[in-house]
Design an enzyme around this catalytic site. Structure first.
Site, short mmCIF file in Angstrom:
data_model
loop_
_atom_site.label_atom_id
_atom_site.label_comp_id
_atom_site.label_asym_id
_atom_site.label_seq_id
_atom_site.Cartn_x
_atom_site.Cartn_y
_atom_site.Cartn_z
N HIS A 110 0.85 -1.19 0.00
CA HIS A 110 0.00 0.00 0.00
C HIS A 110 0.89 1.25 0.00
O HIS A 110 1.79 1.36 0.83
CB HIS A 110 -0.90 0.03 1.24
CG HIS A 110 -2.14 -0.78 1.08
ND1 HIS A 110 -3.32 -0.47 1.72
CD2 HIS A 110 -2.40 -1.89 0.35
CE1 HIS A 110 -4.26 -1.34 1.37
NE2 HIS A 110 -3.72 -2.23 0.55
N TYR A 130 -9.14 5.78 7.68
CA TYR A 130 -9.29 6.10 9.12
C TYR A 130 -10.29 7.26 9.19
O TYR A 130 -10.01 8.34 8.67
CB TYR A 130 -7.97 6.56 9.71
CG TYR A 130 -6.92 5.49 9.86
CD1 TYR A 130 -6.12 5.09 8.79
CD2 TYR A 130 -6.71 4.87 11.09
CE1 TYR A 130 -5.13 4.12 8.95
CE2 TYR A 130 -5.72 3.89 11.26
CZ TYR A 130 -4.95 3.53 10.17
OH TYR A 130 -3.98 2.56 10.32
N PRO A 169 -4.17 0.70 18.67
CA PRO A 169 -3.88 0.22 17.31
C PRO A 169 -4.05 1.27 16.21
O PRO A 169 -3.83 1.00 15.05
CB PRO A 169 -4.85 -0.95 17.12
CG PRO A 169 -5.84 -0.84 18.21
CD PRO A 169 -5.29 0.00 19.28
N LYS A 184 0.96 0.09 14.97
CA LYS A 184 2.34 0.01 15.46
C LYS A 184 2.61 -1.13 16.44
O LYS A 184 3.77 -1.38 16.79
CB LYS A 184 2.71 1.33 16.16
CG LYS A 184 2.79 2.49 15.20
CD LYS A 184 3.92 2.32 14.19
CE LYS A 184 3.69 3.14 12.93
NZ LYS A 184 3.90 2.35 11.71
N TYR A 198 4.07 6.50 9.82
CA TYR A 198 3.16 5.38 9.51
C TYR A 198 3.90 4.23 8.83
O TYR A 198 3.72 3.07 9.17
CB TYR A 198 2.01 5.86 8.62
CG TYR A 198 0.87 4.86 8.55
CD1 TYR A 198 0.86 3.84 7.61
CD2 TYR A 198 -0.19 4.91 9.46
CE1 TYR A 198 -0.16 2.90 7.56
CE2 TYR A 198 -1.22 3.98 9.42
CZ TYR A 198 -1.20 2.98 8.46
OH TYR A 198 -2.21 2.05 8.42
P1 FAS Z 1 1.56 -11.51 21.98
O1 FAS Z 1 0.64 -11.10 23.09
O2 FAS Z 1 1.06 -11.57 20.58
O3 FAS Z 1 2.17 -12.95 22.29
C1 FAS Z 1 2.55 -13.31 23.60
C2 FAS Z 1 2.43 -14.83 23.71
O4 FAS Z 1 2.90 -15.21 25.01
C3 FAS Z 1 0.99 -15.30 23.60
O5 FAS Z 1 0.89 -16.31 22.62
C4 FAS Z 1 0.66 -15.82 24.99
O6 FAS Z 1 -0.19 -16.94 24.96
C5 FAS Z 1 2.02 -16.19 25.53
N1 FAS Z 1 2.13 -16.13 26.99
C6 FAS Z 1 1.61 -15.21 27.83
N2 FAS Z 1 1.94 -15.49 29.11
C7 FAS Z 1 2.71 -16.61 29.07
C8 FAS Z 1 3.35 -17.40 30.06
N3 FAS Z 1 3.29 -17.07 31.34
N4 FAS Z 1 4.04 -18.50 29.67
C9 FAS Z 1 4.13 -18.83 28.35
N5 FAS Z 1 3.54 -18.13 27.35
C10 FAS Z 1 2.83 -17.03 27.72
N6 FAS Z 1 -1.38 -4.35 16.68
C11 FAS Z 1 -1.47 -3.70 15.50
O7 FAS Z 1 -0.44 -3.28 14.95
N7 FAS Z 1 -2.71 -3.53 14.89
C12 FAS Z 1 -3.86 -4.03 15.47
O8 FAS Z 1 -4.94 -3.87 14.91
C13 FAS Z 1 -3.80 -4.70 16.69
N8 FAS Z 1 -4.93 -5.23 17.27
C14 FAS Z 1 -4.81 -5.87 18.48
C15 FAS Z 1 -5.94 -6.42 19.13
C16 FAS Z 1 -5.83 -7.07 20.37
C17 FAS Z 1 -7.05 -7.65 21.05
C18 FAS Z 1 -4.57 -7.17 20.99
C19 FAS Z 1 -4.42 -7.84 22.36
C20 FAS Z 1 -3.45 -6.64 20.36
C21 FAS Z 1 -3.56 -6.00 19.10
N9 FAS Z 1 -2.45 -5.47 18.45
C22 FAS Z 1 -2.52 -4.84 17.26
C23 FAS Z 1 -1.17 -5.58 19.03
C24 FAS Z 1 -0.65 -6.95 18.73
O9 FAS Z 1 -0.59 -7.15 17.35
C25 FAS Z 1 0.67 -7.08 19.43
O10 FAS Z 1 1.47 -5.93 19.24
C26 FAS Z 1 1.43 -8.30 19.03
O11 FAS Z 1 0.62 -9.42 19.24
C27 FAS Z 1 2.71 -8.34 19.87
O12 FAS Z 1 3.26 -9.58 19.74
P2 FAS Z 1 3.97 -10.27 21.00
O13 FAS Z 1 4.87 -9.28 21.65
O14 FAS Z 1 4.51 -11.55 20.49
O15 FAS Z 1 2.82 -10.53 22.09
C1 PHB Z 2 -6.08 -4.10 10.77
O1 PHB Z 2 -6.14 -4.33 9.55
O2 PHB Z 2 -6.44 -4.92 11.65
C2 PHB Z 2 -5.55 -2.76 11.23
C3 PHB Z 2 -4.96 -1.92 10.30
C4 PHB Z 2 -4.48 -0.69 10.71
C5 PHB Z 2 -4.59 -0.33 12.05
C6 PHB Z 2 -5.19 -1.18 12.98
C7 PHB Z 2 -5.67 -2.41 12.56
O3 PHB Z 2 -4.13 0.89 12.45
#
Ligand code: FAS
Ligand code: PHB
Length: 389
Positions: A72, A200, A292, A296, A384
């Site tokens: 994009h 957005y 989000p 980032k 971005y």
């Molecule tokens: P994660 O949380 O992905 O992974 C951590 C892992 O550790 C998990 O699999 C968990 O099960 C495991 N874990 C936890 N405790 C443990 C323990 N005690 N022992 C062993 N394992 C354990 N980011 C965006 O850029 N755009 C978005 O739209 C967006 N939407 C999101 C929506 C939600 C609901 C959430 C929670 C996050 C969102 N994020 C988004 C952010 C997300 O993408 C995170 O930045 C990303 O998952 C980060 O990756 P990790 O650091 O690996 O953490």
């Molecule tokens: C998504 O596609 O899930 C998405 C994209 C951009 C954002 C947040 C979520 O800033």
């Protein structure tokens, strides 16, 4: 059991670090508390910066992302029916790639399986020990037995609710937090995206985001109340609300359909300092969270992994501690800039319960300033598409 790096958490941070280390012959074991299917069932990020794509290439895991990911060159911001397109190509000539976090994680799991790197699922009671010694170790339950891993380093990649951050003593660690008074209700549908770039939208009824996963899979969000539950929103109610919030030109051509996933994510800004204590290094959501709005979260997890991987490479290749000693300082320098951008985008695009008429005028003026000022558009584009590592 003994390994060189014990990685807590099998999400994108932990898996990416384990594959990068494998490529340079450093042994790692990943401990994940959920099943692989549970991890892959999470619908999260959708936009990858160039830095993340480069890391996936460095890990030898970028084939599918480059084949199926959608480059994009711009993004649209709207304020009711006013709007501005931020043209990345015009300012920095660096695209982002639309490719779901679920697919990144799937590719990383497939690589781990193909390369025989160790990921232990359904572990419990993980505890980190002797982190301030040269001989740290991890204990945990797996297959009904207590296990122990002795290691050189522990990478805390276990997300916001993990055990790693809490293993840094309270008198060493300092947390910074901002909770936003709303959440995002997300919906995934097998419908064609309403536009070929992300939209957005700031409207009188609140924020909305039109995103996608492929030309046939759309991802939409609407700002919702903190006490809303996904089950309170019928598909019809979601579609009707989305149409009210995006510019009418797009609302008229929105293709709706049944949701295949619907969930609510709370929004917070959070950083813990330091990101290193002794032989423990925090990566990704274990150390910081962003709303989000700036896309980032996953991408700042990737930059942490980059800095930690560089430091560990230096340690094992040259017996040089400079990279690990400077990890926290380097990672936090970029983390705070990403926190700022994510907070700014969230403040610009959402409606806050306590906003005054003056606040609304400031939001609108900010968007009109963006619309009319190339330098402001360049600043947004730089953030971005991804600040340099
Ligand atoms: P994660 O949380 O992905 O992974 C951590 C892992 O550790 C998990 O699999 C968990 O099960 C495991 N874990 C936890 N405790 C443990 C323990 N005690 N022992 C062993 N394992 C354990 N980011 C965006 O850029 N755009 C978005 O739209 C967006 N939407 C999101 C929506 C939600 C609901 C959430 C929670 C996050 C969102 N994020 C988004 C952010 C997300 O993408 C995170 O930045 C990303 O998952 C980060 O990756 P990790 O650091 O690996 O953490
Ligand atoms: C998504 O596609 O899930 C998405 C994209 C951009 C954002 C947040 C979520 O800033």
């Amino acid at each position: 059991m003994r390994t060189q790096v014990a990685i807590i958490g099998g999400g994108p941070s932990g898996l990416l670090l384990s594959q990068l280390l494998h490529r340079i012959g450093v042994e790692a074991v990943v401990l994940e508390r959920q099943t692989r299917d549970h991890v892959l069932s999470r619908i999260r990020a959708g936009v990858l910066e160039k830095g993340m794509m480069d890391l996936l290439r460095q890990a030898g895991v970028d084939d599918r992302a480059r084949r199926e990911g959608l480059p994009h060159d711009g993004v649209v911001l709207s304020y009711d029916d006013d709007r501005v397109r931020i043209d990345f190509a015009e300012h920095i000539d660096q695209p982002v790639t639309v490719y779901g976090q679920t697919e990144v994680t799937r590719d990383l799991y497939d690589a781990a399986e193909a390369r025989g790197t160790t990921v232990l699922h359904e572990v419990s009671d993980v505890e980190l020990h002797d982190l301030d010694e040269d001989t740290p170790y991890v204990t945990f339950m797996h297959d009904g037995q207590e296990k122990r891993i002795d290691c050189d380093f522990v990478a805390g990649c276990d997300g916001f609710h993990g055990v790693s951050r809490k293993s840094i003593p309270d008198d060493v660690r300092r947390d910074y937090e901002k909770i936003y008074p709303f959440g995002w209700l997300g919906l995934l549908s097998e419908t064609p995206p309403v536009h070929d770039e992300l939209i957005y939208a700031n409207s009188g009824r609140g924020f909305a985001l039109c995103s996608m996963r492929s030309p046939h899979l759309s991802r939409y969000y609407v700002q919702c109340r903190l006490d809303d539950r996904a089950e309170d929103w019928s598909d019809e109610a979601f579609w009707a609300e989305l149409k009210r919030r995006i510019p009418s030109e797009f609302a008229e051509k929105l293709v709706t359909g049944p949701s295949i996933e619907k969930s609510i994510a709370p929004l917070r800004s959070f950083v813990t300092e330091p990101m290193r204590w002794g032989r423990l290094f925090l990566c990704g959501d274990a150390a910081h969270i962003v709303p989000p709005t700036g896309a980032k979260g996953l991408n700042s997890a990737a930059s942490d992994v980059h800095y930690l991987f560089e430091g560990l490479s230096q340690w094992y290749r040259d017996s040089d501690a400079e990279g690990v000693d400077r990890y926290s300082e380097r990672a936090l320098d970029r983390v705070w800039k990403v926190e700022r951008f994510s907070w700014w985008m969230t403040s610009l695009l959402h409606r806050f319960p306590d906003q005054t008429d003056f606040d609304l005028k400031m939001q609108r003026a900010e968007l009109l300033y963006l619309r009319d000022t190339p330098a402001a558009q360049e600043a947004l584009a730089l953030n971005y598409v991804g600040l340099p590592y």
